[in-house]
Structures are given as C-alpha cells and as structure tokens.
Design an enzyme around this catalytic site. Structure first.
Site, PDB file in Angstrom:
ATOM      1  N   TYR A 536      23.813  37.029  40.267  1.00 12.45           N
ATOM      2  CA  TYR A 536      22.535  37.604  40.685  1.00 12.45           C
ATOM      3  C   TYR A 536      22.070  37.037  42.029  1.00 12.45           C
ATOM      4  O   TYR A 536      20.907  36.701  42.217  1.00 12.45           O
ATOM      5  CB  TYR A 536      21.444  37.388  39.627  1.00 12.45           C
ATOM      6  CG  TYR A 536      21.912  37.555  38.210  1.00 12.45           C
ATOM      7  CD1 TYR A 536      22.710  38.638  37.844  1.00 12.45           C
ATOM      8  CD2 TYR A 536      21.560  36.641  37.224  1.00 12.45           C
ATOM      9  CE1 TYR A 536      23.148  38.794  36.541  1.00 12.45           C
ATOM     10  CE2 TYR A 536      21.991  36.784  35.924  1.00 12.45           C
ATOM     11  CZ  TYR A 536      22.791  37.872  35.579  1.00 12.45           C
ATOM     12  OH  TYR A 536      23.230  38.016  34.283  1.00 12.45           O
ATOM     13  N   HIS A 537      23.009  36.963  42.989  1.00 14.43           N
ATOM     14  CA  HIS A 537      22.700  36.432  44.312  1.00 14.43           C
ATOM     15  C   HIS A 537      23.024  37.440  45.424  1.00 14.43           C
ATOM     16  O   HIS A 537      23.712  37.100  46.378  1.00 14.43           O
ATOM     17  CB  HIS A 537      23.503  35.148  44.569  1.00 14.43           C
ATOM     18  CG  HIS A 537      23.146  34.010  43.674  1.00 14.43           C
ATOM     19  ND1 HIS A 537      23.960  32.897  43.533  1.00 14.43           N
ATOM     20  CD2 HIS A 537      22.087  33.797  42.874  1.00 14.43           C
ATOM     21  CE1 HIS A 537      23.406  32.056  42.680  1.00 14.43           C
ATOM     22  NE2 HIS A 537      22.265  32.582  42.265  1.00 14.43           N
ATOM     23  N   PRO A 538      22.555  38.681  45.344  1.00 13.52           N
ATOM     24  CA  PRO A 538      22.880  39.637  46.408  1.00 13.52           C
ATOM     25  C   PRO A 538      22.206  39.264  47.721  1.00 13.52           C
ATOM     26  O   PRO A 538      21.042  38.877  47.752  1.00 13.52           O
ATOM     27  CB  PRO A 538      22.335  40.964  45.869  1.00 13.52           C
ATOM     28  CG  PRO A 538      21.222  40.566  44.953  1.00 13.52           C
ATOM     29  CD  PRO A 538      21.671  39.282  44.316  1.00 13.52           C
TER      30      PRO A 538
END
Length: 613
Positions: A536-538
């Site tokens: 969840y690190h875009p």
C-alpha cells in the site's frame, strides 16, 4: 493484532470502539475538527484538496499565516473511535473509510486472489491512509533523496529533507530522541515504539544480529540492520496526520474544513492556463469555490492523477478518448511504483508466545488499553519487527539495502488482513489449519522495483474508480531480487535464537506451486506470484522533474508544468520510490511543499513592494 479484532468479529469491534471512545476522551488533548461546510466562502487564498498525510500538513502550515484564508476539502468523514486502536488496523481495510480499489487482472501476479486482482486499500477519511496503515515510522534511505536531486530536483537531497523530517517529529523514546543530528522532539507528529510486543519480536532482532545485521536506528545515519519499529503513536493510540496536524489548528479563524466533499474538477482557464477554482459536492449538492492564489492537490498517488486528468491535465490521447479538453499534455498516471511483497512465509513455534486470540481476555485486555494506553491493543496491526537487508543484487559497499523484512507476530490473520481476497481453496488448504496455533511470519518486500505501472481513467465520471495497473514483475529483475529476499527471510527464521522456540517452517505447499520442490527458487517465485501483495505504498504518478524531463509532471517546487496556480504535494511526486514505508516521507513532502509556498508568496509580495517603492 488482527487475531484479537477478527476473533469475535462485530462484538469485539463494538466493545473496542466504545472503549476507545472513552480512552480518547480521557487522554486526547485536541478535540476533532469541526466540519464547516455550511460556512464555505466564495473565495479562498488557497484550496487544499485532500486531508491525508500530505494535505493535513499543507493546510495546517499554510493556516499559520493569519491573513491567508484556507479551505481544506476532504472526500471522506473524520476518524472514528475504532481507528484510534492500533490492534484494529486490519478491520479498517475494505470498510467504509477505504476506497476499496482493486488492481486490474494480471497474469503474472496476484494469481492466488479472486479474479487475479489484488485489493488496493487507500484511505477515504480525514487523515487519509495514515488512518488505515500500520503506523510504521520509516524515512527511507539517504541515497533515495540524493538520487532525486541528481535527477534535477534541486533542494531534495537528504541533507535538505532531513530538516523537514525533524520539523514534524516529536519522538518520545529517549534513546532515539537524544540523537539530535537525526531526530527531534516538540513537533506535531508523535513517534514512539509500541508499548507491547511478543517474545518473537526481540528474537527477530537477535536473529538479525546472528546472521550479520546489527540492531540499529534505521532512521539514523545508517539504514542496513534490524529494529523494533517506531510508530506514529501517541499514548498507545494511532497518531494520524489529521490528529497530529489538523486538530491543533481547528480554532484558527482562517481555516475552514469541508468533509464528505468529493472534488469533481479543478477549473483551469483553457486560454491563460490559470487555475480559477474547484468544483466539488456536499451531500450530493454542487459547490464551487474560487481561489486567489493556488490550488494544492494532495489526494494521493491514485486520486491526484485521476483528478488531474479529469481537469484536462494528462496524456492528450487518453484525455481525448473521453472527450476531455486538454489543458496540458503531461505524463500524468505514468511511473506508478509500489513496494511489492510476498505474504504467507510462515513459521510454527511450540511455545505460547505468538498472538492467538483466546490468550487475551477481552475485559482485562480492554481495561489495560483504556487505563494505561498499554497492552496487546497497542500492537501495530501484527508488525513487530523490521529489517533492511542486502540481497546479492545490492551494492553492499554503500548503505542502500534493496530488501525490507516485515516480521509479524501471527500468520493466519496476517494473511487475511494483507490479502483480503485470497481464493478460498488456498486459504482452506494452507492457512486455515493454523487457526489458534502459535505461528508467525516474515513478509519480504522489494524496496526499489524496476517495474512501472499506470493509473488511467475508467471514464470521465469522477465517481468511477480509476484503472490501477501495478505491472508487478514486468521487469524480471524484480522477481529475482524478491526470491533472494525470501531466502534471507528463511535464513533469519533459521537463526540459532529461534531454536529455543522449536521454530520450523509451515510446510504445506501452495496448491499452484506443488510441481516445484518446496522452498526452491522456482517454488519461491511461484509463491510470490500467487500470494503477491502490495504494501500500500503507491507513488510516482505525478513525477517531479525539470521541465526538460519529458516524464515529469511537476517541477522541483511541485508546480504543475504548463499550469499557473496548481501544485501537487503528496506521494505522487516521488520520482523514484523511497526505500521504506512511505507515510513519513509523504508528511515530509507536505512540510517542504508548504514551506515552498510560503517562501514563493512572501517573495512575490516583497518584489511588488520593491517595485512600488
């Protein structure tokens, strides 16, 4: 700690929500912000779109100038009592505060997920994804930022950004905060270790030492090594960006909050290319606010490119496909990067030391949290240890590890929490047998992927979710590195310290991977493609770079190329992803971006005064 949260489902969630309400009212210094949507002015000096990890910081810092009028538009509601409890992190994803995005189907990753699509949680709440995340405070590596500067982004080297990390920080751990060169106290963002951990956590740190990696402050001078994680936590509760930066500003008369206010378009004059205002909705009713100085887009690496494209800023051919007038032809939505990981690398122990729900009585566990801000409910959503290690592909002569290991104090619910879409056959055959057994897991995470994905419009309807193509493993180097990272994780689990726990690998193979020898390189590759997971690190979808860089969207002062009065200030501006969790770097970007705005407008005022004189 998802085991505690999911063990009794709704009943436990309601109990903990009620307890947290009491806890927050007892201990919280700053009450929540007040939604002032019914008092919206016709015109503001600055309009900030998005109250997440960056937008909260930008709005807070700009409102420090008392004669500037600031409007913060947030698509979601405020945080609730449940979000405060660190142990309930896993219950928040796919809930009402999550956008509930999914990636497009893939033939090379997420193969064990329904429809071969990974879930892609993003915060739809004041505080953004800092309300849903595991609260890890990780800054990344100095070489990340120095590389940004070498790419033509003046002022973004490590020595420059370190000031902004420290500006935010209020570190409550004395052994960390005394290192004044790298840390500070007194900032808005509270940072500390989780008050509670299992014995596996300390064993994990010791195991790192046994295979050659020191126990160190990974946010200090050297990153390579192992550490009990630092977290954005205050008095045992989550310290989101909104709690840290917005609640202290709630009484400033120049600051207006409008929650539940989705922005549908930024109004840009097609001739002058100047931003005029923002179209948004409240409770289904249309609103429009003019802007005198700038609009700051801080909606995150998925929603910021979506809104730019809906407003006419993006790839011309893509916009024309939907009949959108092109204001500035820029590579918006390109360069999507994320930290890809493999979950499910699980180990069993023969001592009662991991997180198993029946071991934590509801009443006493809740009371310890309420009265003392301590106990199992302060657990960081399963993550108890982190390590930064070098695979054989890393340049070991410099401190720039290429793999991060997340250690989790449980397995079955960690898999549930991280995948939340696993095919039922895989879950039943491989992980269901672990229920209420003592186990733990390591999640190898690729820090600097070579693969690049995209964010594209699904339609010109602003309420349609965008198309997210992570393109994981498109570059074969990524899979090779991840497999090596998994082998290091196995080496950690095989360290002597774990022998006293009777540690052994969970040996039920994944059904799609049975043709391969268990734990061989081929098996580990199959495992990674089956149980692929975004962390969840875009980032990167509105890349920062000089104007002569055809792949860039904003300049080093975060101004959108070819548009007047529009900046992007969030994780989407990262040219390359940082080597670590992205929440802290995104807050840093907010701090630096707000400072740039202040300096630019103060300088323009000085120039005008000089000319008049």
């Amino acid at each position: 700690m998802d085991v505690i949260a999911s063990g009794t489902m709704l009943t436990m969630s309601l109990i903990f929500a009620a307890i947290s309400y009491y806890h927050s009212n007892l201990l919280e210094v700053d009450p929540k912000v007040v939604d002032q949507g019914d008092k919206i002015l016709r015109k503001y000096d600055f309009i900030v779109i998005g109250g997440g990890s960056a937008g909260s910081v930008v709005a807070s810092r700009l409102s420090e100038i008392p004669h500037w009028k600031i409007l913060l538009l947030e698509v979601g509601p405020d945080e609730n009592e449940e979000t405060d409890v660190p142990a309930l992190t896993g219950t928040l994803k796919l809930g009402p505060l999550d956008w509930k995005y999914k990636t497009v189907p893939s033939n090379s990753s997420c193969l064990g997920m329904k429809g071969q699509r990974c879930n892609y949680p993003r915060g739809r709440v004041l505080g953004g994804s800092s309300v849903l995340n595991n609260m890890l405070y990780v800054r990344g590596n100095r070489h990340d930022y120095d590389s940004w500067e070498r790419m033509g982004n003046k002022g973004w080297g490590f020595q420059s950004v370190l000031h902004y990390f420290k500006k935010s920080e209020d570190n409550l751990n004395p052994y960390i905060s005394r290192r004044k060169k790298f840390h500070s106290t007194g900032g808005y963002l509270t940072v500390q270790e989780a008050p509670w951990r299992t014995p596996i956590a300390t064993a994990f740190i010791r195991a790192g030492e046994e295979i050659g990696y020191p126990n160190r402050d990974i946010n200090g001078g050297t990153q390579t090594g192992f550490m009990l994680p630092q977290a954005t936590m205050r008095q045992g509760s989550r310290c989101s960006a909104a709690k840290a930066f917005l609640r202290p500003t709630r009484k400033r008369p120049n600051m207006h909050f409008s929650l539940n206010s989705p922005v549908v378009k930024i109004h840009i004059d097609p001739v002058s290319k100047k931003v005029k205002g923002v179209h948004f909705e409240r409770n289904g009713d249309p609103f429009y606010a003019e802007v005198a100085k700038e609009v700051i887009l801080s909606a995150g690496a998925i929603n910021s490119p979506q809104l730019l494209m809906l407003s006419g800023v993006g790839p011309a051919e893509h916009l024309k496909k939907f009949g959108i007038q092109v204001i500035s032809d820029l590579p918006v939505g390109e360069n999507l990067q994320d930290h890809v990981a493999m979950v499910g690398l699980t180990f069993l122990v023969n001592k009662p030391i991991s997180i198993v729900q029946p071991r934590f009585p509801q009443a006493s566990t809740a009371a310890e949290y309420v009265l003392n801000g301590r106990g199992p409910l302060t657990h960081l959503g399963n993550i108890e240890g982190i390590g930064f290690v070098n695979t054989k592909f890393a340049n070991a002569s410099i401190d720039w590890p290429d793999m991060q290991l997340h250690m989790m104090g449980t397995s079955i619910d960690a898999v549930k929490s991280y995948t939340m879409g696993l095919k039922s056959s895989i879950f039943k055959q491989v992980f269901a047998p672990l229920a209420n057994f003592d186990s733990w897991s390591i999640v190898p995470t690729l820090l600097r992927p070579f693969s690049r994905g995209t964010v594209r419009l699904r339609s010109k309807n602003p309420f349609d979710s965008p198309l997210i193509d992570t393109n994981f493993f498109a570059d074969p180097r990524d899979m090779k590195t991840l497999v090596e990272g998994a082998k290091i994780a196995l080496a950690v689990a095989g360290a002597p310290i774990f022998k006293k726990f009777g540690n052994r690998v969970h040996s039920i193979p994944l059904p799609p991977c049975k043709p391969f020898k268990f734990l061989s390189d081929e098996y580990l590759e199959c495992h990674a493609r089956t149980l692929t997971q975004t962390i969840y690190h875009p980032v990167g979808t509105a890349k920062m770079g000089p104007k002569n860089d055809s792949s860039s969207v904003v300049d080093e002062r975060l101004r959108v190329h070819g548009v007047v009065g529009l900046r992007v200030i969030d994780a989407s501006i990262m040219p390359n992803i940082v080597s670590g969790n992205t929440n802290s770097p995104t807050i840093m970007i907010g701090e630096k971006g707000a400072d740039m705005i202040k300096r630019d407008w103060r300088d323009s005022i000085k120039v005008k005064l000089k000319r008049v004189g």
